[in-house]
Scaffold this motif. Structure first.
Motif, PDB file in Angstrom:
ATOM      1  N   GLU A 145      22.098  62.184  14.150  1.00 32.65           N
ATOM      2  CA  GLU A 145      21.110  61.140  14.250  1.00 32.65           C
ATOM      3  C   GLU A 145      20.227  60.981  13.077  1.00 32.65           C
ATOM      4  O   GLU A 145      19.746  59.657  12.893  1.00 32.65           O
ATOM      5  CB  GLU A 145      19.909  61.916  15.107  1.00 32.65           C
ATOM      6  CG  GLU A 145      19.447  61.752  16.306  1.00 32.65           C
ATOM      7  CD  GLU A 145      20.096  60.471  16.928  1.00 32.65           C
ATOM      8  OE1 GLU A 145      19.063  59.395  16.665  1.00 32.65           O
ATOM      9  OE2 GLU A 145      20.848  60.289  17.675  1.00 32.65           O
ATOM     10  N   LEU A 146      20.380  61.756  11.901  1.00 36.38           N
ATOM     11  CA  LEU A 146      19.782  61.278  10.728  1.00 36.38           C
ATOM     12  C   LEU A 146      20.503  60.151   9.993  1.00 36.38           C
ATOM     13  O   LEU A 146      19.907  59.295   9.624  1.00 36.38           O
ATOM     14  CB  LEU A 146      19.439  62.400   9.567  1.00 36.38           C
ATOM     15  CG  LEU A 146      18.369  63.477  10.012  1.00 36.38           C
ATOM     16  CD1 LEU A 146      18.416  64.490   9.215  1.00 36.38           C
ATOM     17  CD2 LEU A 146      16.971  62.807  10.080  1.00 36.38           C
ATOM     18  N   MET A 147      21.739  60.433  10.266  1.00 32.96           N
ATOM     19  CA  MET A 147      22.796  59.334   9.544  1.00 32.96           C
ATOM     20  C   MET A 147      22.542  58.126  10.307  1.00 32.96           C
ATOM     21  O   MET A 147      22.775  57.015   9.809  1.00 32.96           O
ATOM     22  CB  MET A 147      24.109  59.706   9.707  1.00 32.96           C
ATOM     23  CG  MET A 147      24.233  61.053   8.498  1.00 32.96           C
ATOM     24  SD  MET A 147      25.914  61.577   8.652  1.00 32.96           S
ATOM     25  CE  MET A 147      26.619  60.905   7.272  1.00 32.96           C
ATOM     26  N   ASN A 148      22.363  58.017  11.554  1.00 34.36           N
ATOM     27  CA  ASN A 148      22.176  56.673  12.514  1.00 34.36           C
ATOM     28  C   ASN A 148      20.731  56.269  12.014  1.00 34.36           C
ATOM     29  O   ASN A 148      20.667  54.796  11.811  1.00 34.36           O
ATOM     30  CB  ASN A 148      22.052  57.153  13.931  1.00 34.36           C
ATOM     31  CG  ASN A 148      23.396  57.120  14.960  1.00 34.36           C
ATOM     32  OD1 ASN A 148      24.336  56.424  14.136  1.00 34.36           O
ATOM     33  ND2 ASN A 148      23.316  57.499  15.857  1.00 34.36           N
ATOM     34  N   LYS A 149      19.614  56.904  11.793  1.00 32.89           N
ATOM     35  CA  LYS A 149      18.509  56.544  11.741  1.00 32.89           C
ATOM     36  C   LYS A 149      18.195  55.778  10.246  1.00 32.89           C
ATOM     37  O   LYS A 149      17.670  54.870   9.956  1.00 32.89           O
ATOM     38  CB  LYS A 149      17.438  57.287  11.791  1.00 32.89           C
ATOM     39  CG  LYS A 149      16.982  57.765  13.262  1.00 32.89           C
ATOM     40  CD  LYS A 149      16.662  56.859  14.234  1.00 32.89           C
ATOM     41  CE  LYS A 149      16.295  57.356  15.461  1.00 32.89           C
ATOM     42  NZ  LYS A 149      16.074  56.335  16.501  1.00 32.89           N
ATOM     43  N   SER A 150      19.065  56.416   9.422  1.00 38.78           N
ATOM     44  CA  SER A 150      18.976  55.877   7.949  1.00 38.78           C
ATOM     45  C   SER A 150      19.900  54.814   7.512  1.00 38.78           C
ATOM     46  O   SER A 150      19.853  54.087   6.437  1.00 38.78           O
ATOM     47  CB  SER A 150      19.540  57.066   6.796  1.00 38.78           C
ATOM     48  OG  SER A 150      20.686  57.517   7.038  1.00 38.78           O
ATOM     49  N   GLY A 151      20.761  54.428   8.556  1.00 39.72           N
ATOM     50  CA  GLY A 151      21.632  53.397   8.440  1.00 39.72           C
ATOM     51  C   GLY A 151      22.907  53.649   7.810  1.00 39.72           C
ATOM     52  O   GLY A 151      23.721  52.712   7.449  1.00 39.72           O
ATOM     53  N   ALA A 207      26.782  60.627  16.709  1.00 41.74           N
ATOM     54  CA  ALA A 207      26.063  59.802  16.180  1.00 41.74           C
ATOM     55  C   ALA A 207      27.030  58.253  16.263  1.00 41.74           C
ATOM     56  O   ALA A 207      26.516  57.238  16.742  1.00 41.74           O
ATOM     57  CB  ALA A 207      26.345  59.925  14.579  1.00 41.74           C
ATOM     58  N   LEU A 208      28.428  58.325  16.083  1.00 41.80           N
ATOM     59  CA  LEU A 208      29.243  57.100  16.569  1.00 41.80           C
ATOM     60  C   LEU A 208      29.270  56.749  17.930  1.00 41.80           C
ATOM     61  O   LEU A 208      29.403  55.589  18.302  1.00 41.80           O
ATOM     62  CB  LEU A 208      30.770  57.435  15.776  1.00 41.80           C
ATOM     63  CG  LEU A 208      30.630  57.371  14.322  1.00 41.80           C
ATOM     64  CD1 LEU A 208      31.990  57.751  13.795  1.00 41.80           C
ATOM     65  CD2 LEU A 208      29.898  56.344  13.649  1.00 41.80           C
ATOM     66  N   GLY A 209      29.259  57.771  18.923  1.00 40.30           N
ATOM     67  CA  GLY A 209      29.152  57.580  20.368  1.00 40.30           C
ATOM     68  C   GLY A 209      28.172  56.455  20.805  1.00 40.30           C
ATOM     69  O   GLY A 209      28.117  55.592  21.692  1.00 40.30           O
ATOM     70  N   ARG A 210      26.833  56.860  20.050  1.00 38.00           N
ATOM     71  CA  ARG A 210      25.586  55.885  20.564  1.00 38.00           C
ATOM     72  C   ARG A 210      25.962  54.554  19.967  1.00 38.00           C
ATOM     73  O   ARG A 210      25.276  53.645  20.818  1.00 38.00           O
ATOM     74  CB  ARG A 210      24.547  56.526  19.959  1.00 38.00           C
ATOM     75  CG  ARG A 210      24.461  57.962  20.435  1.00 38.00           C
ATOM     76  CD  ARG A 210      23.044  58.655  19.793  1.00 38.00           C
ATOM     77  NE  ARG A 210      21.922  58.223  20.963  1.00 38.00           N
ATOM     78  CZ  ARG A 210      20.694  58.035  20.513  1.00 38.00           C
ATOM     79  NH1 ARG A 210      20.128  58.737  19.406  1.00 38.00           N
ATOM     80  NH2 ARG A 210      19.658  57.849  21.508  1.00 38.00           N
ATOM     81  N   VAL A 211      26.735  54.332  19.031  1.00 40.75           N
ATOM     82  CA  VAL A 211      26.710  53.006  18.616  1.00 40.75           C
ATOM     83  C   VAL A 211      27.966  52.197  18.881  1.00 40.75           C
ATOM     84  O   VAL A 211      27.818  51.007  19.509  1.00 40.75           O
ATOM     85  CB  VAL A 211      26.942  52.967  16.962  1.00 40.75           C
ATOM     86  CG1 VAL A 211      27.249  51.823  16.373  1.00 40.75           C
ATOM     87  CG2 VAL A 211      25.704  53.777  16.345  1.00 40.75           C
ATOM     88  N   PHE A 212      29.026  52.950  19.034  1.00 44.92           N
ATOM     89  CA  PHE A 212      30.238  52.255  19.299  1.00 44.92           C
ATOM     90  C   PHE A 212      30.717  52.142  20.907  1.00 44.92           C
ATOM     91  O   PHE A 212      30.951  51.171  21.304  1.00 44.92           O
ATOM     92  CB  PHE A 212      31.383  53.160  18.929  1.00 44.92           C
ATOM     93  CG  PHE A 212      31.910  52.739  17.442  1.00 44.92           C
ATOM     94  CD1 PHE A 212      32.639  51.436  17.427  1.00 44.92           C
ATOM     95  CD2 PHE A 212      31.781  53.705  16.579  1.00 44.92           C
ATOM     96  CE1 PHE A 212      33.022  51.129  16.173  1.00 44.92           C
ATOM     97  CE2 PHE A 212      32.001  53.303  15.288  1.00 44.92           C
ATOM     98  CZ  PHE A 212      32.847  52.200  15.134  1.00 44.92           C
TER      99      PHE A 212
END
Length: 151
Positions: free
Chosen positions: A63-69, A113-118
């Motif tokens: 989640e931190l990696m998602n939020k930080s970009g 992390a990637l599932g929420r994006v992909f």
């Protein structure tokens, strides 16, 4: 043994698993001469485990990696490598999982992390939700296996 039979019977009748376990556990505790303080001590000593603590922390790392970009940068980089091929977004999903596993080291963080994006992005591009979910789950496991082989 009777508590397991009780739990199995409750599951057959459609009682949710959580309630079946709680009722079977309370039946077992009441049927045996064990003090409640010993039961609570055993429960908390069972929770004192690094592997149980690691799962929520890996999800937090994702989640931190998602939020930080960082996740979007990894996706952009993988898209530049293989995005122009046929099925490019699916390939980007796999390559992003491999790169993300090198950073986080966890399949759980990778999937969260990637599932929420992909998954939503792949649905917009015409992939089915089932295929997108299965590909994300499968590719998140590949990364730690590759990492284990080379380290």
């Amino acid at each position: 043994m009777p508590s397991i039979a009780l739990m199995g019977t409750m599951l057959v009748f459609g009682v949710p698993l959580v309630f079946s376990i709680i009722l079977a556990m309370s039946f077992y505790i009441s049927a045996t001469p064990i003090s409640i303080s010993l039961v609570s001590q055993r429960i908390f000593s069972g929770l004192d485990s690094y592997s149980i603590l690691a799962v929520p922390l890996f999800v937090l790392a994702g989640e931190l990696m998602n939020k930080s970009g960082i996740t979007s940068r990894i996706i952009d980089f993988a898209n530049a490598l293989v995005g122009h091929f046929r099925g490019g977004l699916a390939q980007v999903n796999v390559w992003s999982s491999v790169m993300f596993a090198g950073i986080s080291g966890s399949a759980v963080a990778d999937t969260s992390a990637l599932g929420r994006v992909f998954i939503p992005q792949m649905e917009k591009q015409g992939y089915s939700k089932e295929f997108s979910s299965a590909l994300t789950a499968a590719s998140s496991v590949i990364g730690p296996m590759i990492r284990q082989v080379f380290l």
